[in-house]
Design an enzyme around this catalytic site. Sequence first.
Site, PDB file in Angstrom:
ATOM      1  N   GLU A  37       2.699  12.342  51.055  1.00  0.00           N
ATOM      2  CA  GLU A  37       3.296  11.117  51.863  1.00  0.00           C
ATOM      3  C   GLU A  37       2.686  11.283  53.296  1.00  0.00           C
ATOM      4  O   GLU A  37       2.906  12.340  53.739  1.00  0.00           O
ATOM      5  CB  GLU A  37       4.607  10.969  51.988  1.00  0.00           C
ATOM      6  CG  GLU A  37       5.044   9.686  52.719  1.00  0.00           C
ATOM      7  CD  GLU A  37       6.609   9.442  52.717  1.00  0.00           C
ATOM      8  OE1 GLU A  37       7.364  10.249  52.228  1.00  0.00           O
ATOM      9  OE2 GLU A  37       6.964   8.412  53.319  1.00  0.00           O
ATOM     10  N   ARG A 272       8.976  25.491  44.808  1.00  0.00           N
ATOM     11  CA  ARG A 272       8.271  25.333  46.078  1.00  0.00           C
ATOM     12  C   ARG A 272       8.267  26.615  46.942  1.00  0.00           C
ATOM     13  O   ARG A 272       8.979  27.642  46.545  1.00  0.00           O
ATOM     14  CB  ARG A 272       9.046  24.114  46.954  1.00  0.00           C
ATOM     15  CG  ARG A 272      10.469  24.665  47.142  1.00  0.00           C
ATOM     16  CD  ARG A 272      11.397  23.472  47.983  1.00  0.00           C
ATOM     17  NE  ARG A 272      10.632  23.060  49.154  1.00  0.00           N
ATOM     18  CZ  ARG A 272      10.420  21.718  49.293  1.00  0.00           C
ATOM     19  NH1 ARG A 272      10.049  20.959  48.455  1.00  0.00           N
ATOM     20  NH2 ARG A 272       9.801  21.377  50.642  1.00  0.00           N
ATOM     21  N   LYS A 282       8.964  18.598  56.908  1.00  0.00           N
ATOM     22  CA  LYS A 282       7.991  17.553  57.872  1.00  0.00           C
ATOM     23  C   LYS A 282       9.002  16.856  59.028  1.00  0.00           C
ATOM     24  O   LYS A 282       8.542  16.890  60.083  1.00  0.00           O
ATOM     25  CB  LYS A 282       7.430  16.499  57.142  1.00  0.00           C
ATOM     26  CG  LYS A 282       6.109  17.018  56.519  1.00  0.00           C
ATOM     27  CD  LYS A 282       5.429  15.861  55.745  1.00  0.00           C
ATOM     28  CE  LYS A 282       5.639  15.738  54.386  1.00  0.00           C
ATOM     29  NZ  LYS A 282       4.761  14.743  53.724  1.00  0.00           N
TER      30      LYS A 282
HETATM   31  P1  ATP Z   1       8.778  17.398  53.342  1.00  0.00           P
HETATM   32  O1  ATP Z   1      10.130  17.629  52.488  1.00  0.00           O
HETATM   33  O2  ATP Z   1       8.536  18.647  54.225  1.00  0.00           O
HETATM   34  O3  ATP Z   1       8.810  16.062  53.859  1.00  0.00           O
HETATM   35  P2  ATP Z   1       7.709  16.505  50.840  1.00  0.00           P
HETATM   36  O4  ATP Z   1       7.692  17.408  49.528  1.00  0.00           O
HETATM   37  O5  ATP Z   1       8.275  15.379  51.229  1.00  0.00           O
HETATM   38  O6  ATP Z   1       7.569  17.553  52.163  1.00  0.00           O
HETATM   39  P3  ATP Z   1       4.941  15.345  50.243  1.00  0.00           P
HETATM   40  O7  ATP Z   1       4.212  14.796  51.071  1.00  0.00           O
HETATM   41  O8  ATP Z   1       5.825  14.572  49.370  1.00  0.00           O
HETATM   42  O9  ATP Z   1       6.116  16.261  51.105  1.00  0.00           O
HETATM   43  O10 ATP Z   1       4.544  16.522  49.465  1.00  0.00           O
HETATM   44  C1  ATP Z   1       3.151  16.431  48.966  1.00  0.00           C
HETATM   45  C2  ATP Z   1       3.360  17.453  47.652  1.00  0.00           C
HETATM   46  O11 ATP Z   1       3.393  18.666  48.280  1.00  0.00           O
HETATM   47  C3  ATP Z   1       4.245  17.209  46.669  1.00  0.00           C
HETATM   48  O12 ATP Z   1       3.780  17.165  45.358  1.00  0.00           O
HETATM   49  C4  ATP Z   1       5.367  18.551  46.807  1.00  0.00           C
HETATM   50  O13 ATP Z   1       6.040  18.551  45.871  1.00  0.00           O
HETATM   51  C5  ATP Z   1       4.448  19.413  47.628  1.00  0.00           C
HETATM   52  N1  ATP Z   1       5.267  20.315  48.273  1.00  0.00           N
HETATM   53  C6  ATP Z   1       5.753  19.857  49.207  1.00  0.00           C
HETATM   54  N2  ATP Z   1       6.231  21.092  50.057  1.00  0.00           N
HETATM   55  C7  ATP Z   1       5.894  22.173  49.236  1.00  0.00           C
HETATM   56  C8  ATP Z   1       6.338  23.631  49.252  1.00  0.00           C
HETATM   57  N3  ATP Z   1       7.171  24.075  50.146  1.00  0.00           N
HETATM   58  N4  ATP Z   1       6.065  24.170  48.103  1.00  0.00           N
HETATM   59  C9  ATP Z   1       5.078  23.863  47.532  1.00  0.00           C
HETATM   60  N5  ATP Z   1       4.810  22.374  47.025  1.00  0.00           N
HETATM   61  C10 ATP Z   1       5.206  21.535  48.089  1.00  0.00           C
HETATM   62 MG    MG Z   2       8.171  13.982  49.544  1.00  0.00          MG
END
Ligand code: ATP
Ligand code: MG
Length: 577
Positions: A37, A272, A282
Amino acid sequence: MDIVPENKPQDFIRAIVAEHVRGQKYPDGIVTRFPPEPNGYLHIGHAKSICLNFGIARENNGRCNLRMDDTNPAKEEVEYVDSITGDVRWLIDGWADHCLGLNKGAPYFASDYFDRIHDFAVELVKKGVAYVCDLTPADTDTYRGAPDKPGKDSPYRNRSVEESLDLFRRMKAGEFPDGTRTLRARIDMSSPNMWLRDPILYRIRHTDHHQTGAKWCIYPMYDFAHCLSDYIEGITHSICTLEFEVHRPLYDWILGSLDLPRPLPHQYEFARLNMTYTMMSKRRLLELVQNNLVSGWDDPRMPTISGMRRRGYPAAAIREFCHRIGVGKVENTIDLSLLEFCVREELNKTAPRVMAVLKPVKVVIENYPGPGTEELDAVNNPEDPSAGTRKVPFGRVLYIEQDDFREVASKDFFRLAPGREVRLRYAYFLKCERVVKDDAGNILELRCTYDPATKGGNSPDGRKVKATIHWVCAETAVDVEVRAYDRLFTVVDPSDVKAGGDYKDNLNAQSLTVIADAKAEPSLAQAVAGAVYQFERLGYFCVDPLSGTGRKVFNRTVTLRDELAKLEKRTGPAVRV
Ligand code: ATP
Ligand code: MG
């Protein structure tokens, strides 16, 4: 470039993909996606997902689409789209040509599919499995119940197809304010899985979107947009983190409720990445930026990919880290030092060696026939003979590290002290004759002598010295600024806070030390932005890309911790900044 050698054991997702390839389940090939995102910069957790998704595509001659999952216009910005695209390209580097799926050179956007996603929603209404609901957001929540308490049907659940179609059309036309109506799937209000209790598919948001402008005032929810975007792009394996496991039945329900040709995409979940001394939300990273607790998303202390880039972490080291941690189903926390180890290991192979003095004290060689300097041969990289040698100027006045000298040497201190001889790296033996101080007792310079017969570092008479120290010739030295970084947080788990406290209480107040007046050998005057060097005996340092034309700024990428520990064992605390 072979990050995932064939002979390494596969993870469970790669094993599933291999099975599908063997069974030719997907005749058009394997297609994955990385769907961030665009509401912040990518962090090291995302790197794990990038390496997995692009890795699988690359290993199977498939494709991995970079897709902006941009269904929530309120938090998303073009700045983030650009940084994400740049960071992904940088991280996968040479793989990009083989497997990076782009749409005319740009990322895919879920928002490009808003028309089709809308049509799918209409189809669900027509099939009688979606309805417009007039409950307020608070009532929607209450009606949904709790995991141990069944939900209650919305009074609008049995609205006629015609009425729902009409209301949905009017939602789209902008007739209703935010929060007054939603489109919901009609699934099961008593399902043990909360996500199946008539989840919201569309909500009203009178907000412009960074890609679609003012065209829409209704936006699809993540769960609705995601599976359909996967379908539209022909994704075969939709790989995400474990928190989405409970969403999978909804993913399958939506795709299964539409008359779509098979095979459909399928979702797989992995654990994760969590890392010690690091936070990967984020939202919180944005807070650090907004509160000026760091200099920006690319502050070299940030766990963001752009921060690590700026700090000098090579992409290959991050990929190697992601390879070493593997992919599993159980959440754990990886030690930050493993990432630093990978960085050190990579830079040890690739970084040119140079000499720089961070806390200088002046040395005057009384018997040096000077003025003028001579050029000595220095090895650029002992790990890489093809890196060759360079000339380093040597003269009557040098700088050495303050820490490499002690007026009174303890039993375990073998470096320079009055009457003591040491080796100057690539140069000569140097002996300290006396110390010159000001009236206040501060050391002004060390008066020394050298032995011309020891050129290259050995004495013809077999005389031994116990230490070799680095130095910089004063006449030709360039002034540089060095920024030494420590962990951003003082505790293993920054989110572990005392009652009434906040993760910000765990910030390390000493995470940045600026050394404004370090001295470096003249070859560094030519160092280009982003280049990483090993400052001998000190660590790896990277030219800050933002350092401009004035005094060069070097970010400390990582210390030579192992060497330091050894050195300290032998000779007491070594140079520290
Ligand atoms: P945040 O919770 O920090 O905002 P998010 O998961 O919402 O992160 P996205 O932009 O939705 O961030 O993530 C894009 C992709 O990266 C998704 O498929 C998510 O599963 C993966 N991802 C995010 N954080 C991690 C992590 N700590 N380890 C592995 N994959 C991750
Ligand atoms: Mg997300």
